[in-house]
Design a protein around this motif. Structure first.
Motif, mmCIF file in Angstrom:
data_model
loop_
_atom_site.group_PDB
_atom_site.id
_atom_site.type_symbol
_atom_site.label_atom_id
_atom_site.label_comp_id
_atom_site.label_asym_id
_atom_site.label_seq_id
_atom_site.Cartn_x
_atom_site.Cartn_y
_atom_site.Cartn_z
ATOM 1 N N SER A 1 -45.860 -62.396 -6.682
ATOM 2 C CA SER A 1 -47.134 -63.090 -6.549
ATOM 3 C C SER A 1 -47.794 -63.133 -7.911
ATOM 4 C CB SER A 1 -48.047 -62.349 -5.578
ATOM 5 O OG SER A 1 -47.489 -62.400 -4.289
ATOM 6 N N VAL A 2 -48.467 -64.223 -8.205
ATOM 7 C CA VAL A 2 -49.116 -64.369 -9.513
ATOM 8 C C VAL A 2 -50.528 -64.907 -9.323
ATOM 9 C CG1 VAL A 2 -46.973 -64.757 -10.825
ATOM 10 C CG2 VAL A 2 -48.183 -66.711 -9.804
ATOM 11 N N ILE A 3 -51.313 -64.812 -10.395
ATOM 12 C CA ILE A 3 -52.620 -65.458 -10.406
ATOM 13 C C ILE A 3 -52.650 -66.459 -11.560
ATOM 14 C CG2 ILE A 3 -53.733 -63.432 -9.407
ATOM 15 C CD1 ILE A 3 -55.091 -63.056 -12.235
ATOM 16 N N MET A 4 -53.755 -67.183 -11.679
ATOM 17 C CA MET A 4 -53.891 -68.176 -12.754
ATOM 18 C C MET A 4 -53.540 -67.559 -14.106
ATOM 19 S SD MET A 4 -58.044 -68.448 -12.671
ATOM 20 C CE MET A 4 -58.289 -67.984 -10.954
ATOM 21 N N GLY A 5 -52.858 -68.361 -14.938
ATOM 22 C CA GLY A 5 -52.455 -67.892 -16.257
ATOM 23 C C GLY A 5 -51.029 -67.361 -16.286
ATOM 24 N N GLU A 6 -50.453 -67.162 -15.105
ATOM 25 C CA GLU A 6 -49.129 -66.522 -15.067
ATOM 26 C C GLU A 6 -48.041 -67.519 -14.650
ATOM 27 O OE1 GLU A 6 -50.599 -61.978 -14.220
ATOM 28 O OE2 GLU A 6 -50.132 -63.172 -12.458
ATOM 29 N N LYS B 1 -72.583 -85.279 -8.454
ATOM 30 C CA LYS B 1 -71.424 -84.409 -8.267
ATOM 31 C C LYS B 1 -71.046 -83.854 -9.640
ATOM 32 C CE LYS B 1 -68.137 -85.577 -5.324
ATOM 33 N NZ LYS B 1 -66.936 -86.314 -4.852
ATOM 34 N N ARG B 2 -71.060 -82.542 -9.734
ATOM 35 C CA ARG B 2 -70.819 -81.919 -11.044
ATOM 36 C C ARG B 2 -69.642 -80.968 -10.974
ATOM 37 N NH1 ARG B 2 -76.119 -82.450 -14.092
ATOM 38 N NH2 ARG B 2 -77.469 -83.446 -12.581
ATOM 39 N N GLY B 3 -68.959 -80.818 -12.124
ATOM 40 C CA GLY B 3 -67.861 -79.860 -12.212
ATOM 41 C C GLY B 3 -68.403 -78.455 -11.984
ATOM 42 N N TRP B 4 -67.670 -77.629 -11.217
ATOM 43 C CA TRP B 4 -68.167 -76.294 -10.891
ATOM 44 C C TRP B 4 -67.173 -75.218 -11.345
ATOM 45 C CZ3 TRP B 4 -67.807 -73.616 -5.557
ATOM 46 C CH2 TRP B 4 -68.694 -72.529 -5.499
ATOM 47 N N ILE B 5 -65.887 -75.450 -11.020
ATOM 48 C CA ILE B 5 -64.863 -74.456 -11.360
ATOM 49 C C ILE B 5 -63.639 -75.169 -11.949
ATOM 50 C CG2 ILE B 5 -63.153 -72.868 -10.340
ATOM 51 C CD1 ILE B 5 -65.333 -72.156 -8.240
ATOM 52 N N PHE B 6 -63.094 -74.633 -13.039
ATOM 53 C CA PHE B 6 -61.864 -75.156 -13.639
ATOM 54 C C PHE B 6 -60.943 -73.962 -13.895
ATOM 55 C CE2 PHE B 6 -65.094 -78.237 -14.185
ATOM 56 C CZ PHE B 6 -64.452 -79.458 -14.017
ATOM 57 N N SER B 7 -59.874 -73.870 -13.097
ATOM 58 C CA SER B 7 -58.988 -72.703 -13.240
ATOM 59 C C SER B 7 -58.004 -72.919 -14.377
ATOM 60 C CB SER B 7 -58.185 -72.506 -11.949
ATOM 61 O OG SER B 7 -57.068 -73.387 -11.916
ATOM 62 N N ASN B 8 -57.471 -71.828 -14.907
ATOM 63 C CA ASN B 8 -56.282 -71.961 -15.737
ATOM 64 C C ASN B 8 -55.100 -72.200 -14.813
ATOM 65 O OD1 ASN B 8 -56.245 -71.694 -18.805
ATOM 66 N ND2 ASN B 8 -57.923 -70.324 -18.170
ATOM 67 N N PRO B 9 -54.009 -72.751 -15.364
ATOM 68 C CA PRO B 9 -52.890 -73.122 -14.488
ATOM 69 C C PRO B 9 -52.043 -71.934 -14.032
ATOM 70 C CG PRO B 9 -52.773 -74.296 -16.620
ATOM 71 C CD PRO B 9 -53.777 -73.202 -16.750
ATOM 72 N N ILE B 10 -51.347 -72.161 -12.930
ATOM 73 C CA ILE B 10 -50.178 -71.347 -12.585
ATOM 74 C C ILE B 10 -48.981 -72.187 -13.025
ATOM 75 C CG2 ILE B 10 -48.771 -70.467 -10.676
ATOM 76 C CD1 ILE B 10 -51.372 -69.672 -9.272
ATOM 77 N N TYR B 11 -48.123 -71.574 -13.827
ATOM 78 C CA TYR B 11 -46.974 -72.292 -14.387
ATOM 79 C C TYR B 11 -45.768 -72.031 -13.481
ATOM 80 C CZ TYR B 11 -49.902 -72.483 -18.596
ATOM 81 O OH TYR B 11 -50.928 -72.693 -19.474
ATOM 82 N N GLY C 1 -43.785 -77.200 -12.272
ATOM 83 C CA GLY C 1 -44.912 -77.964 -12.801
ATOM 84 C C GLY C 1 -46.043 -77.034 -13.170
ATOM 85 N N VAL C 2 -47.085 -77.631 -13.763
ATOM 86 C CA VAL C 2 -48.261 -76.869 -14.178
ATOM 87 C C VAL C 2 -49.366 -77.202 -13.175
ATOM 88 C CG1 VAL C 2 -49.876 -76.479 -16.070
ATOM 89 C CG2 VAL C 2 -47.497 -77.021 -16.570
ATOM 90 N N TYR C 3 -49.729 -76.237 -12.350
ATOM 91 C CA TYR C 3 -50.677 -76.464 -11.255
ATOM 92 C C TYR C 3 -52.016 -75.818 -11.587
ATOM 93 C CZ TYR C 3 -46.535 -77.761 -8.513
ATOM 94 O OH TYR C 3 -45.392 -78.368 -8.056
#
Ligand code: ZN
Ligand code: ZN
Length: 353
Positions: free
Chosen positions: A276-281, A341-351, A327-329
């Motif tokens: 299992s991984v989180i964003m960035g991994e 409508k405004r941007g609220w959250i931008f995650s780093n990718p899971i590769y 892919g890069v998700y």
């Protein structure tokens, strides 16, 4: 993993800001942040790192620098440098040599305000990043509070409006910067996105009007970087500093616009056959990967693969997607705030490889 909220990229009286490190620490404690990274222009201020306290609250203040070539006209290519432990501004005239110098010193480098357009009403030049042939940098500043201000100030009167109602300024990261980031990560590179405030606590004088525009504590409630570290902050500066910089180097973080609603609690995870991984991994695609995002409040969730939207969940607090292809998700969340409508959250990718 423990989530901490940090604000990075800000200026003090050591460059063109108006506050001291102590002022920043107090404002950050008021905004309930866990840490800040102060980055004055072309100077590495010594002797101010550490925990600052107000009552029972504490804050870790770290110091990096923002380096650019002051002889260049216009003064483009600003680089945020963290954890290099020495002043690297002597390398400012060549962005790649500077990035290499940061890497040799064991530091991290982020392209600051990659798109920062000119503003004629306030006589401000374009100071975008231009040296796009560079490589081996850690990441880029996806959302910068000050660049966005420059795009909305069309007249001096506009300036007065936003000085008193700064909550109307932030909309979303610059779309060109998002595109640039997607192109970089889709081409196989690892590029970490962070959010920066570029706080200066500037003083504005217009006739009888005098106001501190964008005070530090306002910035500290807006665009923050939320970082996942293996243990809670311990109070030991070297240990905590190492955890934060390791997480930023890896991209275990997301950009949160905390003014419409706190983004604390957002998660983006991937579960595969064996890990299992989180964003960035990174995770192997073999056997498929289940991607799951969870938000602290309902919003419009968008899932992107290699920069293209592959799923939208409206007014939702969670989503799941079965990824069978490499892919890069990454995930974005958008929310209505002050009529837009405004941007609220931008995650780093899971590769997914
Ligand atoms: Zn800058
Ligand atoms: Zn700056």
């Amino acid at each position: 993993m423990h989530e901490i909220v940090i604000n990075l990229h800000m200026h003090t009286v050591y460059s063109d800001g108006t506050g001291t490190h102590k002022d920043i620490a107090q404002a950050a404690i008021k905004a309930e942040l866990d840490a800040v990274i102060v980055t004055d222009h072309n100077v590495l201020v010594q002797g101010v790192e550490g925990f600052y306290r107000v009552g029972r609250s504490r804050l870790l203040l770290l110091v990096g620098q923002e380096v650019h070539d002051q002889d260049r006209d216009p003064q483009k290519n600003h680089l945020l440098v963290f954890n290099a432990n020495r002043d690297l501004s002597t390398l400012a005239d060549d962005p790649q040599s500077l990035i290499n110098g940061v890497n040799e010193a064991g530091g991290l480098s982020f392209l600051a305000h990659p798109r920062d357009l000119a503003n004629s009403a306030f006589n401000e030049p374009d100071i975008s990043w231009e040296a796009w042939d560079v490589h081996s940098f850690t990441g880029l500043e996806l959302w910068n509070g000050l660049s966005e201000l420059k795009t909305v100030l069309h007249t001096k009167l506009n300036g007065v409006f936003y000085a008193f109602l700064p909550q109307f300024i932030a909309h979303h990261p610059m779309l060109e910067t998002l595109q640039r980031w997607d192109d970089l990560v889709s081409s196989g590179r690892r590029v970490v996105a962070v959010g920066g405030s570029d706080a200066h606590a500037m003083h504005m004088h217009m006739g009888p009007l005098h106001r501190v525009i964008f005070p530090y504590d306002f910035h500290f409630r807006t665009v923050n970087t939320h970082v996942f570290i293996p243990e809670p902050l311990s109070g030991d500066v070297p240990t905590d500093k190492r955890m934060i910089y390791e997480a930023l180097a890896q991209g275990r973080c997301f950009v949160g616009y905390d003014l419409p609603a706190s983004t604390r609690g957002f998660t983006f995870k991937g579960r595969g056959l064996e890990q299992s991984v989180i964003m960035g991994e990174e995770i192997p695609s073999k056997g498929g990967v289940t991607l799951q995002a969870h938000l602290p409040k309902p919003a419009e969730i968008r899932l992107l693969k290699d920069g293209k939207i592959i799923g939208i969940w409206k007014d939702s607090q969670a989503c799941a997607y079965s990824a069978s292809e490499p892919g890069v998700y990454r995930v974005e969340a958008w929310r209505n705030y002050l009529g837009l409508k405004r941007g609220w959250i931008f995650s780093n990718p899971i590769y997914v490889r």
